[in-house]
Design a protein around this motif. Structure first.
Motif, PDB file in Angstrom:
ATOM      1  N   GLY A   1     -69.311  20.973  75.935  1.00 31.24           N
ATOM      2  CA  GLY A   1     -70.200  20.479  76.923  1.00 31.24           C
ATOM      3  C   GLY A   1     -71.483  21.294  76.974  1.00 31.24           C
ATOM      4  N   ASN A   2     -71.374  22.573  77.404  1.00 30.90           N
ATOM      5  CA  ASN A   2     -72.565  23.413  77.567  1.00 30.90           C
ATOM      6  C   ASN A   2     -73.255  23.696  76.239  1.00 30.90           C
ATOM      7  OD1 ASN A   2     -72.414  23.565  80.305  1.00 30.90           O
ATOM      8  ND2 ASN A   2     -71.358  25.535  80.365  1.00 30.90           N
ATOM      9  N   ALA A   3     -72.474  23.880  75.186  1.00 29.79           N
ATOM     10  CA  ALA A   3     -73.042  24.160  73.869  1.00 29.79           C
ATOM     11  C   ALA A   3     -73.857  22.962  73.378  1.00 29.79           C
ATOM     12  CB  ALA A   3     -71.950  24.519  72.869  1.00 29.79           C
ATOM     13  N   ILE A   4     -73.381  21.769  73.621  1.00 28.28           N
ATOM     14  CA  ILE A   4     -74.091  20.552  73.192  1.00 28.28           C
ATOM     15  C   ILE A   4     -75.408  20.417  73.964  1.00 28.28           C
ATOM     16  CG2 ILE A   4     -74.013  18.024  73.181  1.00 28.28           C
ATOM     17  CD1 ILE A   4     -70.994  18.280  72.634  1.00 28.28           C
ATOM     18  N   VAL A   5     -75.351  20.632  75.287  1.00 28.06           N
ATOM     19  CA  VAL A   5     -76.557  20.549  76.115  1.00 28.06           C
ATOM     20  C   VAL A   5     -77.567  21.608  75.673  1.00 28.06           C
ATOM     21  CG1 VAL A   5     -77.473  20.867  78.454  1.00 28.06           C
ATOM     22  CG2 VAL A   5     -75.388  19.531  78.109  1.00 28.06           C
ATOM     23  N   ARG A   6     -77.099  22.835  75.410  1.00 29.92           N
ATOM     24  CA  ARG A   6     -77.986  23.914  74.962  1.00 29.92           C
ATOM     25  C   ARG A   6     -78.637  23.549  73.624  1.00 29.92           C
ATOM     26  NH1 ARG A   6     -74.531  28.107  74.652  1.00 29.92           N
ATOM     27  NH2 ARG A   6     -74.247  27.748  72.444  1.00 29.92           N
ATOM     28  N   ASP A   7     -77.842  23.003  72.688  1.00 27.50           N
ATOM     29  CA  ASP A   7     -78.382  22.596  71.391  1.00 27.50           C
ATOM     30  C   ASP A   7     -79.420  21.483  71.547  1.00 27.50           C
ATOM     31  OD1 ASP A   7     -76.803  24.453  70.152  1.00 27.50           O
ATOM     32  OD2 ASP A   7     -75.294  23.008  69.440  1.00 27.50           O
ATOM     33  N   GLN A   8     -79.150  20.520  72.432  1.00 24.00           N
ATOM     34  CA  GLN A   8     -80.099  19.427  72.666  1.00 24.00           C
ATOM     35  C   GLN A   8     -81.399  19.967  73.267  1.00 24.00           C
ATOM     36  OE1 GLN A   8     -77.703  16.843  75.123  1.00 24.00           O
ATOM     37  NE2 GLN A   8     -77.017  15.608  73.375  1.00 24.00           N
ATOM     38  N   ASN A   9     -81.285  20.917  74.200  1.00 21.83           N
ATOM     39  CA  ASN A   9     -82.476  21.527  74.802  1.00 21.83           C
ATOM     40  C   ASN A   9     -83.284  22.285  73.766  1.00 21.83           C
ATOM     41  OD1 ASN A   9     -82.084  20.517  77.363  1.00 21.83           O
ATOM     42  ND2 ASN A   9     -80.967  22.323  78.089  1.00 21.83           N
ATOM     43  N   GLU A  10     -82.620  23.016  72.883  1.00 26.14           N
ATOM     44  CA  GLU A  10     -83.323  23.750  71.828  1.00 26.14           C
ATOM     45  C   GLU A  10     -84.046  22.801  70.887  1.00 26.14           C
ATOM     46  OE1 GLU A  10     -80.897  26.625  69.797  1.00 26.14           O
ATOM     47  OE2 GLU A  10     -80.238  27.527  71.698  1.00 26.14           O
ATOM     48  N   ILE A  11     -83.427  21.688  70.544  1.00 27.61           N
ATOM     49  CA  ILE A  11     -84.057  20.696  69.667  1.00 27.61           C
ATOM     50  C   ILE A  11     -85.290  20.113  70.358  1.00 27.61           C
ATOM     51  CG2 ILE A  11     -83.775  18.388  68.652  1.00 27.61           C
ATOM     52  CD1 ILE A  11     -80.816  19.214  68.093  1.00 27.61           C
ATOM     53  N   ARG A  12     -85.145  19.785  71.652  1.00 28.40           N
ATOM     54  CA  ARG A  12     -86.260  19.225  72.421  1.00 28.40           C
ATOM     55  C   ARG A  12     -87.404  20.240  72.519  1.00 28.40           C
ATOM     56  NH1 ARG A  12     -84.283  17.845  77.878  1.00 28.40           N
ATOM     57  NH2 ARG A  12     -82.545  17.524  76.526  1.00 28.40           N
ATOM     58  N   ILE A  13     -87.093  21.499  72.792  1.00 30.51           N
ATOM     59  CA  ILE A  13     -88.115  22.543  72.890  1.00 30.51           C
ATOM     60  C   ILE A  13     -88.819  22.726  71.549  1.00 30.51           C
ATOM     61  CG2 ILE A  13     -88.446  25.040  73.150  1.00 30.51           C
ATOM     62  CD1 ILE A  13     -86.278  24.892  75.378  1.00 30.51           C
ATOM     63  N   ARG A  14     -88.057  22.742  70.469  1.00 29.76           N
ATOM     64  CA  ARG A  14     -88.644  22.895  69.132  1.00 29.76           C
ATOM     65  C   ARG A  14     -89.591  21.730  68.833  1.00 29.76           C
ATOM     66  NH1 ARG A  14     -84.293  22.819  65.885  1.00 29.76           N
ATOM     67  NH2 ARG A  14     -83.557  24.699  66.879  1.00 29.76           N
ATOM     68  N   LYS A  15     -89.169  20.503  69.182  1.00 34.47           N
ATOM     69  CA  LYS A  15     -89.990  19.320  68.940  1.00 34.47           C
ATOM     70  C   LYS A  15     -91.288  19.403  69.749  1.00 34.47           C
ATOM     71  CE  LYS A  15     -89.688  14.225  69.107  1.00 34.47           C
ATOM     72  NZ  LYS A  15     -91.056  14.023  69.028  1.00 34.47           N
ATOM     73  N   HIS A  16     -91.190  19.760  71.029  1.00 34.03           N
ATOM     74  CA  HIS A  16     -92.390  19.891  71.856  1.00 34.03           C
ATOM     75  C   HIS A  16     -93.291  21.007  71.339  1.00 34.03           C
ATOM     76  CE1 HIS A  16     -91.437  16.888  74.793  1.00 34.03           C
ATOM     77  NE2 HIS A  16     -90.278  17.457  75.084  1.00 34.03           N
ATOM     78  N   SER A  17     -92.711  22.080  70.880  1.00 31.57           N
ATOM     79  CA  SER A  17     -93.480  23.192  70.330  1.00 31.57           C
ATOM     80  C   SER A  17     -94.241  22.748  69.084  1.00 31.57           C
ATOM     81  CB  SER A  17     -92.539  24.355  70.000  1.00 31.57           C
ATOM     82  OG  SER A  17     -93.251  25.400  69.402  1.00 31.57           O
ATOM     83  N   GLU A  18     -93.594  21.981  68.221  1.00 25.69           N
ATOM     84  CA  GLU A  18     -94.247  21.482  67.011  1.00 25.69           C
ATOM     85  C   GLU A  18     -95.375  20.517  67.367  1.00 25.69           C
ATOM     86  OE1 GLU A  18     -90.970  19.866  64.799  1.00 25.69           O
ATOM     87  OE2 GLU A  18     -90.242  21.854  64.203  1.00 25.69           O
ATOM     88  N   GLU A  19     -95.146  19.658  68.371  1.00 26.19           N
ATOM     89  CA  GLU A  19     -96.186  18.725  68.806  1.00 26.19           C
ATOM     90  C   GLU A  19     -97.391  19.481  69.360  1.00 26.19           C
ATOM     91  OE1 GLU A  19     -94.176  16.245  71.623  1.00 26.19           O
ATOM     92  OE2 GLU A  19     -93.253  15.000  70.077  1.00 26.19           O
ATOM     93  N   LEU A  20     -97.125  20.494  70.180  1.00 28.05           N
ATOM     94  CA  LEU A  20     -98.201  21.289  70.762  1.00 28.05           C
ATOM     95  C   LEU A  20     -98.980  22.023  69.678  1.00 28.05           C
ATOM     96  CD1 LEU A  20     -99.644  22.224  73.293  1.00 28.05           C
ATOM     97  CD2 LEU A  20     -97.954  24.056  73.511  1.00 28.05           C
ATOM     98  N   GLU A  21     -98.286  22.583  68.702  1.00 24.31           N
ATOM     99  CA  GLU A  21     -98.952  23.274  67.603  1.00 24.31           C
ATOM    100  C   GLU A  21     -99.843  22.310  66.821  1.00 24.31           C
ATOM    101  OE1 GLU A  21     -97.927  25.949  63.648  1.00 24.31           O
ATOM    102  OE2 GLU A  21     -96.337  25.472  65.063  1.00 24.31           O
ATOM    103  N   THR A  22     -99.369  21.076  66.583  1.00 16.77           N
ATOM    104  CA  THR A  22    -100.165  20.072  65.880  1.00 16.77           C
ATOM    105  C   THR A  22    -101.429  19.750  66.666  1.00 16.77           C
ATOM    106  OG1 THR A  22     -98.200  19.115  64.853  1.00 16.77           O
ATOM    107  CG2 THR A  22    -100.151  17.700  64.980  1.00 16.77           C
ATOM    108  N   ILE A  23    -101.295  19.605  67.975  1.00 17.45           N
ATOM    109  CA  ILE A  23    -102.458  19.310  68.818  1.00 17.45           C
ATOM    110  C   ILE A  23    -103.454  20.460  68.753  1.00 17.45           C
ATOM    111  CG2 ILE A  23    -103.222  19.030  71.222  1.00 17.45           C
ATOM    112  CD1 ILE A  23    -100.505  17.515  71.668  1.00 17.45           C
ATOM    113  N   ILE A  24    -103.000  21.680  68.977  1.00 21.30           N
ATOM    114  CA  ILE A  24    -103.887  22.849  68.983  1.00 21.30           C
ATOM    115  C   ILE A  24    -104.601  23.006  67.649  1.00 21.30           C
ATOM    116  CG2 ILE A  24    -103.903  25.387  69.031  1.00 21.30           C
ATOM    117  CD1 ILE A  24    -101.753  25.181  71.243  1.00 21.30           C
ATOM    118  N   ASN A  25    -103.884  22.814  66.555  1.00 17.40           N
ATOM    119  CA  ASN A  25    -104.485  23.004  65.235  1.00 17.40           C
ATOM    120  C   ASN A  25    -105.464  21.907  64.849  1.00 17.40           C
ATOM    121  OD1 ASN A  25    -103.230  25.441  64.769  1.00 17.40           O
ATOM    122  ND2 ASN A  25    -101.485  24.520  63.733  1.00 17.40           N
TER     123      ASN A  25
END
Length: 167
Positions: A1-25
């Protein structure tokens, strides 16, 4: 349960981070963000357009401030330095135009810098935006030159000119 939610949050954070980096660059102006803690920069983001404007390779951004200040043309260097020092007070915004030469022998460019400092937890964040206003400055200079020539012609011809603005 918690491990799956944590993994999903990490994937979402990584995706948002990549989107933000693309915008900034890909923003068509130079931008940077610097986090300062206890008077020392602990993290910075400098986009490629900023490196290009300053003429500093992306791999040499650690020395970017020092290099850039050396390339700001006098007497503006002191003015820019004073404005940057004012940012040490959280909530300060500064705006300045200054001439800059990327390297010896190259034409001078005019840049407009807008910066703001923000207190965040125990850190100070500096946000800056840099744009090339060389064409705007040249247009201003040409307009001023034309105005002076017009005034000199009117004075030399000893004629009276009435300017009327319908606004």
């Amino acid at each position: 349960g918690n491990a799956i939610v944590r993994d999903q949050n990490e994937i979402r954070i990584r995706k948002h981070s990549e989107e933000l980096e693309t915008i900034i660059n890909n923003i068509p102006v130079g931008v940077s963000m610097i986090r300062v803690k206890d008077g020392r920069a602990v993290y910075e983001i400098i986009n490629p357009p900023l490196c290009d404007l300053y003429g500093i390779p992306i791999g040499e951004t650690a020395a970017a401030d020092r290099i850039a200040m050396q390339r700001v043309q006098e007497p503006y260097r002191t003015q820019v330095w004073d404005k940057m020092q004012a940012l040490s007070v959280p909530g300060t915004s500064v705006h300045t135009d200054f001439p800059y030469r990327k390297c010896e022998g190259e034409d001078i460019h005019w840049y407009r810098m807008s910066s703001r400092s923000v207190a965040f937890e125990s850190e100070l964040l500096y946000f800056s935006c840099l744009s090339d206003i060389t064409d705007e400055k040249r247009t201003e200079e040409e307009r001023e030159k034309a105005r002076k020539m017009y005034e000199a012609a009117v004075e030399a011809a000893k004629i009276v000119v009435w300017e009327y603005d319908i606004k």
